[in-house]
Design an enzyme around this catalytic site. Structure first.
Site: not given
Ligand code: NAD
Length: 505
Positions: A198, A274, A309, A408
């Site tokens: 997804k 992650e 991240c 963040e």
């Molecule tokens: P997000 O958590 O808003 O969304 C990530 C994914 O989760 C998306 O596909 C979103 O549609 C889905 N999602 C959102 N709510 C959900 C729910 N209730 N149930 C299931 N799925 C759901 O994050 P983002 O804005 O897409 O990305 C930014 C974040 O990702 C930052 O916090 C960043 O640090 C983190 N990130 C971490 C890493 C790592 O390896 N640790 C790498 C890249 C990004």
């Protein structure tokens, strides 16, 4: 199926634009070996942050698509068409997948840039090769992984083997859409699982395109599915699904916590996360090359518009050189001016969407109201293009309790925090709910190792920022997550250990 749009990578904005005009964008889900619209017929529009242009309609999947995909994935798994294939055969298919990604590199890079705004040169030279590399490295490793024999008494045999989990749902973010997907789907597929990917609703195009390339590489129908849609609909449906065995996620810490709850409310599926970061980059006065340290500190906050991240968003600088170092950073940031993402010379692109831009601008206001000193940037720019651009921004005189230092931001906003001793630097660095990455710059080998050991982070870099390749595991301590992507350690997430014990007559 689309053919590679070009055999010769464009070298100018006009050439990339011409290639954009030839692209056919696919917005449907890929389910059980075929593209299809969501069962509800629902769609949403993908909008480019480069200029606000509507790109295409995307299938807005929900519960019923999740049910269909899980059923297809489960029956492919049970049929053994992939799960029971010899690892060397899965390897061959995945190697072909990696080759196809490379062959379609221009097109995939363009999808990434149009969808989420990163500079085309980075999409082409970083995202595409890193995606192919992740799949190739993992494929190459899978037929070299052995089981174990336990040290049993003479008349017994204890075999310890790894088995695929079954159905894996992978939920990924928008900042590196293909790379984050590859870090999940490569080990999940290599170990024999069926996968439902997804992508983020903010960047679904490349994941949807990857499905066709997987099919061309001969990944069997049902083994790899892509469901675009929102988190609260299809993401939630997958996370709560009673027949998903394993949920892997990259994204924010808040959503990561929610996914743990969903697993507890449903079938206790394995959950690997992650999540976010607020990584400290520690500069001692005796750093071997302050100019290099400043150049990498600038890149650590400006690369990918700071939407990383592991962004080095807390810059801890020994007070005796802080003034000088801040000037070096400001100088280094001159090479990170935002520009049109399709211009190959651009190093800093557009912010993914209006909500993320608003969040960054809000945090810049918060930093000022908290009393931090704005020394660079701070403004939205290029507004007349219709695109979402913000200047790389530096605050000096930050203390670690301020919100700009503890939360963040996920944008190009750097907080400079002074320190006087190594102990103080470590204390500030570890004073965070996150523990994803950290760096330390010093010429003193004792300081380097003492500080590296004391840092509570999954990756620590000495005298550089953001090193490592597929051989090194990647993931976080504390609220940055659990489990590790990359390296052979990633296989742990996608396999169950089985102990088979035999007593000889
Ligand atoms: P997000 O958590 O808003 O969304 C990530 C994914 O989760 C998306 O596909 C979103 O549609 C889905 N999602 C959102 N709510 C959900 C729910 N209730 N149930 C299931 N799925 C759901 O994050 P983002 O804005 O897409 O990305 C930014 C974040 O990702 C930052 O916090 C960043 O640090 C983190 N990130 C971490 C890493 C790592 O390896 N640790 C790498 C890249 C990004």
């Amino acid at each position: 199926m689309n053919q590679p749009v070009s055999s010769c990578t464009p070298t100018s904005q006009a050439e990339w634009q011409a290639l954009t005009d030839k692209l056919t964008l696919e917005g449907r889900a890929y389910l059980n070996g075929a593209y299809q619209w969501a069962a509800s017929g629902g769609t949403f529009t993908s909008i480019s942050p480069i200029d606000g242009r509507e790109l295409t309609a995307i299938a807005s999947c929900d519960q019923s698509d999740a049910d269909q995909a899980v059923m297809a994935a489960r029956s492919a798994f049970e049929a053994g068409i992939w799960s029971q294939l010899a690892p060397a055969k899965r390897k061959a298919v995945l190697l072909r997948f990696a080759e196809l990604i490379e062959a379609h590199g221009d097109e995939l890079a363009l999808l990434e840039t149009l969808d989420m705004g990163k500079p085309i040169s980075h999409a082409r030279n970083v995202d595409v090769p890193a995606t192919a590399r992740a799949i190739r490295w993992t494929a190459e490793a899978i037929d070299k992984v052995y089981g174990e024999l336990a040290p049993t008494p003479h008349n017994q045999i204890g075999m310890i083997s790894r088995e695929p989990m079954g159905v894996v749902a992978a939920i990924v973010p928008w900042n590196f859409p293909m790379i984050m997907a590859a870090w999940k789907i490569a080990p999940a597929l290599a170990t024999g699982n069926s996968v439902i990917l997804k992508p983020s609703e903010k960047s679904p195009l490349s994941a949807i395109r990857l499905a066709a390339l997987a099919e061309e590489a001969c990944v069997p129908a049902g083994v790899f599915n892509v469901l675009p849609g929102y988190g609260h609909t299809v993401g939630r449906a997958l996370a709560l699904h009673m027949d998903v065995d394993c949920l892997v996620f990259t994204g924010s810490t808040n959503v990561a916590k929610q996914l743990m709850i969903y697993a507890g409310q449903s079938n206790m599926k394995r959950v690997w996360l992650e999540a976010g970061g607020k990584s400290p980059n520690i500069i001692f006065a005796d750093a071997p090359d302050l100019k290099k340290a400043a150049a990498e500190a600038a890149s650590a906050i400006a690369f990918n518009q700071g939407e990383v991240c592991t962004a080095g968003s807390r810059l801890l600088v020994e007070n005796s050189i802080r003034g000088e170092f801040v000037e070096l950073i400001r100088e280094a940031l001159k090479t990170w001016r935002p520009g049109h993402p399709l211009d190959p010379a651009t190093t800093c692109g557009a912010i993914v969407d209006q909500a993320q831009l608003d969040r960054i601008i809000d945090y810049i206001g918060i930093g000022q109201s908290e009393g931090a000193r704005l020394v660079e940037g701070g403004q939205r720019i290029l507004e007349n293009t219709g695109g979402l651009f913000v200047q790389p921004t530096v605050f000096d005189g930050v203390n670690n309790q301020m919100r700009i230092a503890s939360e963040e931001i996920f944008g190009p906003v750097l907080s400079v925090i002074g320190f006087d001793t190594a102990d103080e630097a470590v204390r500030i660095a570890n004073d965070s709910i996150y523990g994803l990455a950290a760096a330390v710059w010093t010429s003193n080998i004792n300081t380097a190792h003492k500080v590296a050991k004391a840092l509570r982070a999954g990756s620590v870099w000495i005298n550089h920022y953001d090193g490592g390749d597929m051989t090194a595991p990647f993931g976080g301590f504390k609220q940055s997550g659990n489990g590790r992507d990359k390296s052979v350690h990633a296989f742990d997430k996608y396999t169950e250990l089985k102990a088979t014990w035999l007593v000889l007559e």
